[in-house]
Design a protein around this motif. Structure first.
Motif, mmCIF file in Angstrom:
data_model
loop_
_atom_site.group_PDB
_atom_site.id
_atom_site.type_symbol
_atom_site.label_atom_id
_atom_site.label_comp_id
_atom_site.label_asym_id
_atom_site.label_seq_id
_atom_site.Cartn_x
_atom_site.Cartn_y
_atom_site.Cartn_z
ATOM 1 N N LEU A 178 8.680 -6.807 1.826
ATOM 2 C CA LEU A 178 9.027 -5.429 2.151
ATOM 3 C C LEU A 178 10.110 -5.429 3.223
ATOM 4 C CD1 LEU A 178 5.390 -4.022 2.324
ATOM 5 C CD2 LEU A 178 6.965 -3.908 0.384
ATOM 6 N N THR A 369 4.196 -1.558 -5.031
ATOM 7 C CA THR A 369 5.049 -1.410 -3.855
ATOM 8 C C THR A 369 6.342 -0.680 -4.186
ATOM 9 O OG1 THR A 369 6.161 -3.551 -4.180
ATOM 10 C CG2 THR A 369 4.156 -3.523 -2.812
ATOM 11 N N GLU A 387 10.920 2.415 -3.271
ATOM 12 C CA GLU A 387 9.569 2.855 -2.928
ATOM 13 C C GLU A 387 9.377 4.320 -3.326
ATOM 14 O OE1 GLU A 387 8.451 1.889 1.084
ATOM 15 O OE2 GLU A 387 9.212 -0.158 0.936
#
Length: 423
Positions: A178, A369, A387
């Motif tokens: 991320l 995610t 996202e």
């Protein structure tokens, strides 16, 4: 185009630092919201996510259990022996095994536990690469940086964090971690779509991750031809300096922006909202995952209603079909960053499986995610993530309206111009 410029809060150097009083309602722990990436931000032993994952049905994978499954050999390289990263590693492991349990045909998985020292991790990577077809890991940012810069990538590798220096990755490496920077850039694109003529005020906290988020938003906002300013909000002990908020209140009273981007954690944002009476209430507020107050239907943070934020679907799209198919640990028993790491583990498995079973094929995954795809140079592809964009309301999250296609608003057959009459 007027560039984004930085405006610093003005206060006498000798003035005492006053901390803004906490909001009346209980505050979430700030650490719940800020641990998006890199993983090195964790301080001290992380909370154990394994118990929740076990209750949710994730398959166990002990360090001495040997391979699980049959087929293409995947090594899962995680710092299970690290005092500071062991809890984070366990959350990723649990998510990875939840993905394997659902769709593990054709692959076998073996856990390779390490500490958090880069040298130890690189040695473990070399051994794993020699005996497996694909490696998932490392997780710690220094170890990923050492692997990316050291010419040691020997097999297809799915790194779980970003190297410290962005740039071209070694052949065979994809980064699934991320990214605070990518998240902030996506927020800028969303805000620009919704407010194409808007001037932004970028509220920037003191933490290193906040400065990176603000910089990434600023860079993308400027690249889109938009204008704005930065405003620093120093904090100490989890509280924003009250003098800085006073200056901010005066600033927006004289020249209110059209929107703000909050490179703050949720506790800091709540203090700003409570003290200014303008941010979120009158001025549209955007942020990344750091401002996520958590889901609590019927008992939410009312002053943040209308907050626009970007975060992983696992947390803000719980009813999405791609999310609902996986076991969910008890979200109330672990902080939000642990839930993100669990979700990262699920998607890391899906990426690894597709790379292992369909080498050379572009990825397109509806993940927990975000929407994952590969792009860039065919020889050096980059894993891209979009996202979820959500609006916080009454303790829950609503999907943001989809982007409007200008072509869809035009009539298919425009009416003919009226005929001219008269001489």
């Amino acid at each position: 185009m007027t560039p984004v410029v930085e405006e610093r809060s003005a206060r006498p150097l000798a003035a005492p630092v006053r901390a803004a009083p906490a909001p009346a309602t209980p505050q979430p722990d700030p650490s719940d919201a800020v641990q998006t990436a890199p993983i090195q931000l964790f301080d001290g032993p992380a909370a154990d996510a394994g118990a929740g994952a076990a209750r949710a049905g994730a398959a166990p994978l002990a360090a001495n259990a040997g391979p699980v499954g049959a087929g293409v050999r995947i090594a899962l390289l995680l710092p299970m022996n690290s005092a500071s990263l062991g809890g984070a590693a366990e959350a990723v492991r649990a998510g990875f095994m939840a993905g394997f349990q659902r769709d593990g045909s054709g692959v076998q998985v073996e856990l390779v536990p390490t500490g958090d020292a880069p040298d130890e991790t690189l040695a473990a990577y070399a051994r794993a690469a020699a005996s497996h077809d694909l490696v998932v890991g490392p997780l710690a940012r220094p170890a990923v940086s050492a692997l990316a810069s050291g010419g040691a990538v020997a097999k297809p590798t799915i790194a779980l964090n970003h190297p410290e220096q962005r740039g071209v990755l070694p052949r065979g490496m994809l980064v699934a971690g991320l990214s605070i920077e990518d998240e902030a850039a996506q927020v800028a694109e969303w805000a620009a779509r919704e407010r194409p003529q808007g001037r932004v005020l970028i509220l920037t906290g003191s933490a290193a991750w906040a400065l990176r988020a603000a910089g990434a938003f600023e860079a993308r906002w400027s690249a889109l031809g938009r204008t704005g300013q930065r405003f620093d909000l120093p904090s100490s002990g989890g509280r924003v300096e009250l003098s800085a908020i006073d200056t901010l209140k005066t600033r927006i009273g004289i020249d209110p922006p059209d929107l703000v981007f909050a490179a703050l954690d949720v506790a800091e944002l709540r203090q700003v909202v409570a003290q200014t009476g303008q941010v979120c209430a009158v001025i549209a507020c955007y942020g990344g995952s750091s401002v996520n107050p958590g889901r609590a239907p019927g008992a939410g943070v009312a002053e943040l209603n209308g907050l626009r934020l970007v975060d992983v679907p696992w947390l803000v799209r719980r009813d999405a079909s791609a999310v609902m198919v996986y076991p969910r640990p008890d979200d109330n028993a672990q902080p939000l960053y642990m839930s993100r790491l669990y979700a990262l583990g699920i998607d890391a498995f899906r990426v690894a499986r597709d790379v292992a079973l369909q080498p050379g094929t572009p990825l397109a995954i509806d993940g927990v995610t975000g929407q994952l795809s590969t792009g860039g140079d065919a020889a050096f592809p980059r894993l891209q993530r979009r996202e979820a964009e959500a609006i916080y309301q009454n303790g829950d999250f609503q999907p943001a309206p989809p982007p409007v296609d200008p072509a869809a608003t035009m009539p298919v057959n425009p009416p003919a111009a009226p005929a001219r009459t008269g001489g």
